[in-house]
Enzyme design. Sequence first.
Site, PDB file in Angstrom:
ATOM      1  N   ASN A 325       0.849  -1.154  -0.205  1.00 21.52           N
ATOM      2  CA  ASN A 325      -0.024  -0.092  -0.059  1.00 21.52           C
ATOM      3  C   ASN A 325       0.734   1.235   0.094  1.00 21.52           C
ATOM      4  O   ASN A 325       2.118   1.297   0.693  1.00 21.52           O
ATOM      5  CB  ASN A 325      -0.871   0.182   1.223  1.00 21.52           C
ATOM      6  CG  ASN A 325      -1.606  -1.416   1.449  1.00 21.52           C
ATOM      7  OD1 ASN A 325      -2.578  -1.726   0.534  1.00 21.52           O
ATOM      8  ND2 ASN A 325      -1.349  -2.025   2.331  1.00 21.52           N
ATOM      9  N   HIS A 353      11.059  -6.656  -1.517  1.00 22.76           N
ATOM     10  CA  HIS A 353      10.126  -6.919  -2.632  1.00 22.76           C
ATOM     11  C   HIS A 353       8.927  -5.825  -2.399  1.00 22.76           C
ATOM     12  O   HIS A 353       8.580  -5.210  -3.328  1.00 22.76           O
ATOM     13  CB  HIS A 353       9.460  -8.241  -2.262  1.00 22.76           C
ATOM     14  CG  HIS A 353       8.417  -8.569  -3.366  1.00 22.76           C
ATOM     15  ND1 HIS A 353       8.624  -9.183  -4.213  1.00 22.76           N
ATOM     16  CD2 HIS A 353       6.953  -8.111  -3.307  1.00 22.76           C
ATOM     17  CE1 HIS A 353       7.474  -9.332  -5.133  1.00 22.76           C
ATOM     18  NE2 HIS A 353       6.507  -8.697  -4.533  1.00 22.76           N
ATOM     19  N   GLU A 354       8.419  -5.739  -1.046  1.00 24.15           N
ATOM     20  CA  GLU A 354       7.414  -4.837  -0.751  1.00 24.15           C
ATOM     21  C   GLU A 354       8.022  -3.276  -1.009  1.00 24.15           C
ATOM     22  O   GLU A 354       7.080  -2.299  -1.595  1.00 24.15           O
ATOM     23  CB  GLU A 354       6.742  -4.801   0.341  1.00 24.15           C
ATOM     24  CG  GLU A 354       6.192  -6.262   0.823  1.00 24.15           C
ATOM     25  CD  GLU A 354       5.351  -6.772  -0.359  1.00 24.15           C
ATOM     26  OE1 GLU A 354       5.167  -7.796  -0.237  1.00 24.15           O
ATOM     27  OE2 GLU A 354       4.540  -5.956  -1.291  1.00 24.15           O
TER      28      GLU A 354
END
Length: 380
Positions: A325, A353-354
């Site tokens: 997000n 990754h995020e």
Amino acid sequence: MFRSVRVSSVLAVALLAAGLPGPGALRAAEEEILCRCHHGGLHDHAGRAAAAAATGEPAPRQYAPDRAVDMLHLKIDCTPDFARHSVRATTSLSFKPIARPLSTLRLDAVDLTVHSVRAEAAGAAVPVADVVVARDSITVRFAEPIPPGREATLTIDHSAEPRRGLYFRTPDMGYPAGDTHVWTQGESHEARHWFPCHDYPNEKCTTEMICHVPPAMTVLSNGRLVGEETDPATGLKAVRWLQDKPHVSYLVCLVAGPLVKLEGKHRDVPLAFWTQPSTAAVAANSFRDTPGIMAFFEEEIGVPYPWVKYDQVTIQDFVAGGMENTSLTTLTDQTLFSGETENIRTTRSLDAHEMAHQWFGDLVTCKDWSHLWLNEGFAT
């Protein structure tokens, strides 16, 4: 998002079980599912395919729905009910019609109870002729068409007991009393389960989140914290967040509950790691690589971190490994580990990754879900 199961693998197993042959059938099934998953997609695709067949032309591919309006700002003012696992909210959408006068506006909304609908433009009310609430949508018909380029705001009061999109973790569900929290998950089509919106990645707008919770709770959302104040009448604390750089509806996030905070910094970018009180003692292990990862990505990509802050927060029994997000990544609590197990546990790849998604997926977003592999490919 970080998941371990590939859609194509699931489809392949299903096709084999059904006795369907080869990669051609797999591709046909993928296209059929994509068509069914998108706003009016099956109907529109069938109509276009029939028209193409009549002229001998190949059927066109269209996954994301056409936009009737340019969404400018999305504002959600919500109150979660932790006892009933429900939410009541007022969602306001500011927009301008594109190209032609707007008579009706369809919004994605699944199983929402609508209490009232109103519209305005230039400080004056815009009469609403009709509102049709279906299981998966809200369609508003205006008494007079709104001209192209004219800014208007549609406000909808609604409530829901979401089965997807917004989730509660409470003692009556077996979670520790001190760890009560609520959290959202928008990718790919889950935002519509708790607020009305254009729930596809081919539309971006600024967003605002106001959430009313007990004073002891922390509220996290996208962007920057604008303010907090307690309502003497209800005793609830209203926390307001503003994301003033456009992003996509599936990246809108809300997390609220008793949370413990660890802080850091990279250049002038505030970094924070939030977790439930019962797991706070081991939180630092999962946060320690974040500043270095951000520094590496900035140098490697050549673009500074694009958002005002970067928060990470753990979720108990999360639906995936993590979700990127905008400026607020939600993570499984399985990312936490003690110092004694650091030789066999690492969360660096999940962290990286995020965060990579903050550029590839959030700043630059795929036009429709058939291109999701670009988001995930860059992050991986």
